[in-house]
Design a protein around this motif. Structure first.
Motif, mmCIF file in Angstrom:
data_model
loop_
_atom_site.group_PDB
_atom_site.id
_atom_site.type_symbol
_atom_site.label_atom_id
_atom_site.label_comp_id
_atom_site.label_asym_id
_atom_site.label_seq_id
_atom_site.Cartn_x
_atom_site.Cartn_y
_atom_site.Cartn_z
ATOM 1 N N SER A 145 -9.442 100.423 101.972
ATOM 2 C CA SER A 145 -9.880 101.852 102.116
ATOM 3 C C SER A 145 -11.236 101.950 101.452
ATOM 4 O O SER A 145 -11.533 101.764 100.262
ATOM 5 C CB SER A 145 -9.055 103.054 101.627
ATOM 6 O OG SER A 145 -7.734 102.980 102.213
ATOM 7 N N ILE A 146 -12.169 102.420 102.330
ATOM 8 C CA ILE A 146 -13.562 102.907 101.740
ATOM 9 C C ILE A 146 -13.976 104.226 101.837
ATOM 10 O O ILE A 146 -13.819 104.887 103.289
ATOM 11 C CB ILE A 146 -14.770 101.898 102.451
ATOM 12 C CG1 ILE A 146 -14.469 100.580 102.141
ATOM 13 C CG2 ILE A 146 -16.212 102.266 102.016
ATOM 14 C CD1 ILE A 146 -15.332 99.557 102.988
ATOM 15 N N LEU A 147 -14.126 104.726 100.753
ATOM 16 C CA LEU A 147 -14.749 106.334 100.966
ATOM 17 C C LEU A 147 -16.275 106.554 100.436
ATOM 18 O O LEU A 147 -16.312 106.285 99.406
ATOM 19 C CB LEU A 147 -13.925 107.024 100.173
ATOM 20 C CG LEU A 147 -14.111 108.705 100.146
ATOM 21 C CD1 LEU A 147 -13.854 109.273 101.693
ATOM 22 C CD2 LEU A 147 -13.152 109.644 99.177
ATOM 23 N N ASN A 148 -16.906 106.656 101.490
ATOM 24 C CA ASN A 148 -18.361 107.019 101.046
ATOM 25 C C ASN A 148 -18.666 108.595 100.853
ATOM 26 O O ASN A 148 -18.175 109.329 101.817
ATOM 27 C CB ASN A 148 -19.329 106.717 102.267
ATOM 28 C CG ASN A 148 -19.197 105.185 102.597
ATOM 29 O OD1 ASN A 148 -19.228 104.292 101.492
ATOM 30 N ND2 ASN A 148 -19.525 104.536 103.612
ATOM 31 N N VAL A 149 -19.137 108.926 99.587
ATOM 32 C CA VAL A 149 -19.250 110.487 99.452
ATOM 33 C C VAL A 149 -20.548 110.826 99.763
ATOM 34 O O VAL A 149 -21.540 110.274 99.289
ATOM 35 C CB VAL A 149 -19.330 110.458 97.739
ATOM 36 C CG1 VAL A 149 -19.492 111.891 97.426
ATOM 37 C CG2 VAL A 149 -17.835 110.198 97.388
ATOM 38 N N SER A 150 -20.476 111.514 100.963
ATOM 39 C CA SER A 150 -21.768 112.011 101.592
ATOM 40 C C SER A 150 -21.943 113.497 101.037
ATOM 41 O O SER A 150 -21.961 113.818 99.771
ATOM 42 C CB SER A 150 -21.366 111.959 103.192
ATOM 43 O OG SER A 150 -22.712 112.545 103.732
ATOM 44 N N SER A 151 -22.212 114.348 101.992
ATOM 45 C CA SER A 151 -22.290 115.526 101.590
ATOM 46 C C SER A 151 -22.465 116.630 102.832
ATOM 47 O O SER A 151 -22.453 115.955 104.001
ATOM 48 C CB SER A 151 -23.719 115.949 101.019
ATOM 49 O OG SER A 151 -24.066 117.271 100.890
ATOM 50 N N VAL A 152 -22.072 117.855 102.740
ATOM 51 C CA VAL A 152 -22.285 118.716 103.847
ATOM 52 C C VAL A 152 -23.798 118.644 104.614
ATOM 53 O O VAL A 152 -23.878 118.785 105.587
ATOM 54 C CB VAL A 152 -21.853 120.325 103.799
ATOM 55 C CG1 VAL A 152 -23.065 120.696 102.737
ATOM 56 C CG2 VAL A 152 -21.850 121.340 104.957
#
Length: 257
Positions: free
Chosen positions: A128-135
């Protein structure tokens, strides 16, 4: 049986720190990365699973490559790209060097680590890869934080494209983007902004993000209000959305207080 390992960048504070604690409670061993080694040592002392810390500057692409080479033989099944920062000001006022460093961390580091570890995950058909982006990555543009918004749009777009490729291959590998609105972290101090909207806690953001990651949701927006706002923005002409976003950004300027 070899324990699963979660690797987290930007783990010295905020969302990354909270995710480290929560994943440790779930039994994951940890590899934590940030520039501030003293902060990483504090987290290592607080968790109950094995925790390796790496003091690295992810704005240097070669260091991202080195991280992969050092850790590729570990049983990493979760990669969370959480490192990132923003800067407030007009496009010409923010120092170019700072914005280029932002691009290196927010875009290049995410791209490199996602690419390298995804190849391994696809080969094993697990991970699993979770990329922390933003609104910010769900909006067309953000005046007065132009490069930051653009960098998060890149992360969101890249994540969505890869997710579709994985779906086309019927792969069990997951990738998603966490797109929070205001979160009470050190981000505001680094970017020199003050949010006018209420913020959720880093702990709540991390908890919601991990929950949805394990449910394999592609775009994760923690706040109901932010979800409704981002959905509504798609119904409004882009020019208006950009103008409203710019006005909201001006209100964040600490120097206006």
């Amino acid at each position: 049986m070899q324990k699963e390992v979660a690797m987290i960048t930007g783990a010295s504070s905020g969302i990354g720190r909270e995710m480290a604690k929560q994943l440790s409670k779930q039994g994951y061993e940890l590899i934590l990365m940030a520039r501030r080694e003293d902060r990483l040592k504090q987290i290592r002392a607080e968790v109950n699973t094995a925790c390796e810390i790496l003091s690295v500057d992810l704005s240097i692409p070669e260091e991202c490559m080195n991280v992969y080479e050092k850790t590729k033989e570990k049983n990493i099944t979760v990669l969370i790209n959480c490192a990132g920062f923003g800067a407030f000001g007009t496009f010409t006022d923010i120092p170019l060097e700072k914005e280029l460093q932002m691009i290196d961390v927010n875009i290049k580091a995410v791209h490199i680590l996602t690419n390298l570890f995804l190849k391994d995950f696809r080969r094993k058909n697990k991970g699993s890869i979770l990329n922390v982006s933003s609104v910010a990555g769900l909006l067309p543009a953000g005046p007065y934080m132009a490069a930051y918004y653009a960098s998060k749009s890149y992360v969101t777009s890249l994540t969505l494209a890869i997710a579709q490729e994985l779906a086309d291959d019927k792969s069990d590998v997951y990738i998603g983007a966490l797109c929070p609105g205001p979160v009470a972290t050190e981000f505001n101090d680094v970017a020199e902004v003050s949010f006018g909207l209420s913020s959720i806690s880093a702990k709540d953001c991390a908890s919601y993000g991990l929950k949805k990651m394990f449910q394999k949701k592609t775009i994760i927006v923690p706040s109901t209000l932010v979800r409704l706002s981002s959905s509504a923005s798609r119904l409004i002409p882009r020019k208006w959305v950009v103008a409203v976003t710019g006005n909201q950004q001006k209100k964040k300027n600490k120097n206006n207080k």
